[in-house]
Each structure stands twice: as C-alpha cells, then as structure tokens.
Design a protein around this motif. Structure first.
Motif, PDB file in Angstrom:
ATOM      1  N   ASN A  33      -7.219  -1.806  -3.425  1.00  0.00           N
ATOM      2  CA  ASN A  33      -6.904  -0.867  -2.365  1.00  0.00           C
ATOM      3  C   ASN A  33      -5.384  -0.726  -2.335  1.00  0.00           C
ATOM      4  O   ASN A  33      -4.663  -1.711  -2.444  1.00  0.00           O
ATOM      5  N   ILE A  34      -4.904   0.493  -2.191  1.00  0.00           N
ATOM      6  CA  ILE A  34      -3.475   0.757  -2.249  1.00  0.00           C
ATOM      7  C   ILE A  34      -3.015   1.395  -0.944  1.00  0.00           C
ATOM      8  O   ILE A  34      -3.638   2.333  -0.440  1.00  0.00           O
ATOM      9  N   GLU A  35      -1.918   0.890  -0.428  1.00  0.00           N
ATOM     10  CA  GLU A  35      -1.310   1.437   0.774  1.00  0.00           C
ATOM     11  C   GLU A  35       0.148   1.780   0.501  1.00  0.00           C
ATOM     12  O   GLU A  35       0.818   1.110  -0.286  1.00  0.00           O
ATOM     13  N   VAL A  53     -10.731   1.488  -2.792  1.00  0.00           N
ATOM     14  CA  VAL A  53     -11.302   1.442  -4.131  1.00  0.00           C
ATOM     15  C   VAL A  53     -12.363   2.507  -4.331  1.00  0.00           C
ATOM     16  O   VAL A  53     -12.701   2.838  -5.473  1.00  0.00           O
ATOM     17  N   ILE A  54     -12.904   3.048  -3.240  1.00  0.00           N
ATOM     18  CA  ILE A  54     -13.847   4.150  -3.330  1.00  0.00           C
ATOM     19  C   ILE A  54     -13.190   5.471  -2.954  1.00  0.00           C
ATOM     20  O   ILE A  54     -13.872   6.445  -2.621  1.00  0.00           O
ATOM     21  N   SER A  55     -11.865   5.491  -2.979  1.00  0.00           N
ATOM     22  CA  SER A  55     -11.077   6.698  -2.745  1.00  0.00           C
ATOM     23  C   SER A  55     -11.242   7.280  -1.349  1.00  0.00           C
ATOM     24  O   SER A  55     -11.164   8.498  -1.164  1.00  0.00           O
ATOM     25  N   ARG A  56     -11.468   6.409  -0.375  1.00  0.00           N
ATOM     26  CA  ARG A  56     -11.386   6.862   1.005  1.00  0.00           C
ATOM     27  C   ARG A  56      -9.914   6.846   1.387  1.00  0.00           C
ATOM     28  O   ARG A  56      -9.253   5.810   1.308  1.00  0.00           O
ATOM     29  N   ASN A  57      -9.392   7.977   1.786  1.00  0.00           N
ATOM     30  CA  ASN A  57      -7.970   8.121   2.079  1.00  0.00           C
ATOM     31  C   ASN A  57      -7.743   8.284   3.576  1.00  0.00           C
ATOM     32  O   ASN A  57      -8.455   9.034   4.246  1.00  0.00           O
ATOM     33  N   LYS A  96       1.778  -1.228  -1.520  1.00  0.00           N
ATOM     34  CA  LYS A  96       1.099  -2.498  -1.285  1.00  0.00           C
ATOM     35  C   LYS A  96      -0.283  -2.427  -1.908  1.00  0.00           C
ATOM     36  O   LYS A  96      -1.047  -1.509  -1.624  1.00  0.00           O
ATOM     37  N   ALA A  97      -0.592  -3.389  -2.745  1.00  0.00           N
ATOM     38  CA  ALA A  97      -1.904  -3.481  -3.367  1.00  0.00           C
ATOM     39  C   ALA A  97      -2.670  -4.648  -2.765  1.00  0.00           C
ATOM     40  O   ALA A  97      -2.110  -5.729  -2.582  1.00  0.00           O
ATOM     41  N   ILE A  98      -3.925  -4.410  -2.452  1.00  0.00           N
ATOM     42  CA  ILE A  98      -4.777  -5.448  -1.883  1.00  0.00           C
ATOM     43  C   ILE A  98      -5.996  -5.609  -2.784  1.00  0.00           C
ATOM     44  O   ILE A  98      -6.739  -4.645  -2.999  1.00  0.00           O
ATOM     45  N   SER A  99      -6.205  -6.799  -3.283  1.00  0.00           N
ATOM     46  CA  SER A  99      -7.333  -7.048  -4.159  1.00  0.00           C
ATOM     47  C   SER A  99      -8.643  -6.937  -3.388  1.00  0.00           C
ATOM     48  O   SER A  99      -8.811  -7.563  -2.339  1.00  0.00           O
TER      49      SER A  99
END
Length: 117
Positions: A33-35, A53-57, A96-99
């Motif tokens: 997930n990217i912020e 990760v499922i492209s919910r923006n 920011k990347a969140i695994s």
C-alpha cells in the motif's frame, strides 16, 4: 529491505502541474500500500493520497479533485499527478510504503515541491 525513492519535485507557478514518482523494489509493488504525505513549514505532516494493493484510492480534502494517485506495477512506480497547484501545496512530499503482509512501513527521503509566483 524496502528502498523507497521519490522524484519529480520542483518549482512551479500557481496553476501549474507536477508529477511525483515513488519507486519501489522490483516485483514488490503489488504487495505494498502506498501513501503520499507532505509537510509544509510550520505545519504537521498530513497524508494527501493513498493507493491500496487493490487500487482503492483516497485523498485528503485539501487535494481531492486536483491530485491523482496511480500505480504502474510493471514499472514498480506509484505516481502522484498534481494539477492546479497553489502556494498552499508547497511542502516536502514523502512516499510511504506499507507491506500488506507484515504491516511494516517504509519512508522515502522526500522531494521538495515549491509553488510560487
């Protein structure tokens, strides 16, 4: 282990546009997930956009309708397209990347965006 690199910052006039890039390790972006966060002088850091990760923006109220976050898994890159910039958008922008597997977060070094006439 997760190296995050931002690029694309710069100086623009009000009403201008910039596209920020956030690169992640090859083959890992689909798990992250990217912020995008930003921090202006004198202000607290705020999250401006997120892509899951499922492209919910999702977007902060301050940028909704002007900023667009997207991901290109083939290029291991997440973009933040910023349009109709105004001086209040001046800040250091951080990726920011969140695994999605571990929940661990990783921050990039930041890139400066300056909007002035």
């Amino acid at each position: 282990q997760v190296q995050i690199v931002e690029s694309g910052g710069g100086s623009v006039q009000p009403g201008g546009s910039l596209r920020l890039s956030c690169t992640t390790p090859k083959s890992l972006l689909s798990l992250l997930n990217i912020e995008w966060h930003r921090q202006a002088p004198g202000n607290q850091r705020e999250m401006v956009a997120r892509t899951s990760v499922i492209s919910r923006n999702t977007y902060a109220d301050s940028v909704r309708g002007r900023f667009t976050i997207s991901r290109d898994n083939a290029k291991n890159t997440v973009y933040l397209q910023m349009n109709n910039l105004n001086p209040d958008d001046t800040a250091v922008y951080y990726c920011k990347a969140i695994s999605s597997r571990s929940g661990q977060s990783y921050w990039g070094q930041g890139t400066q965006v300056t909007v002035s006439s």
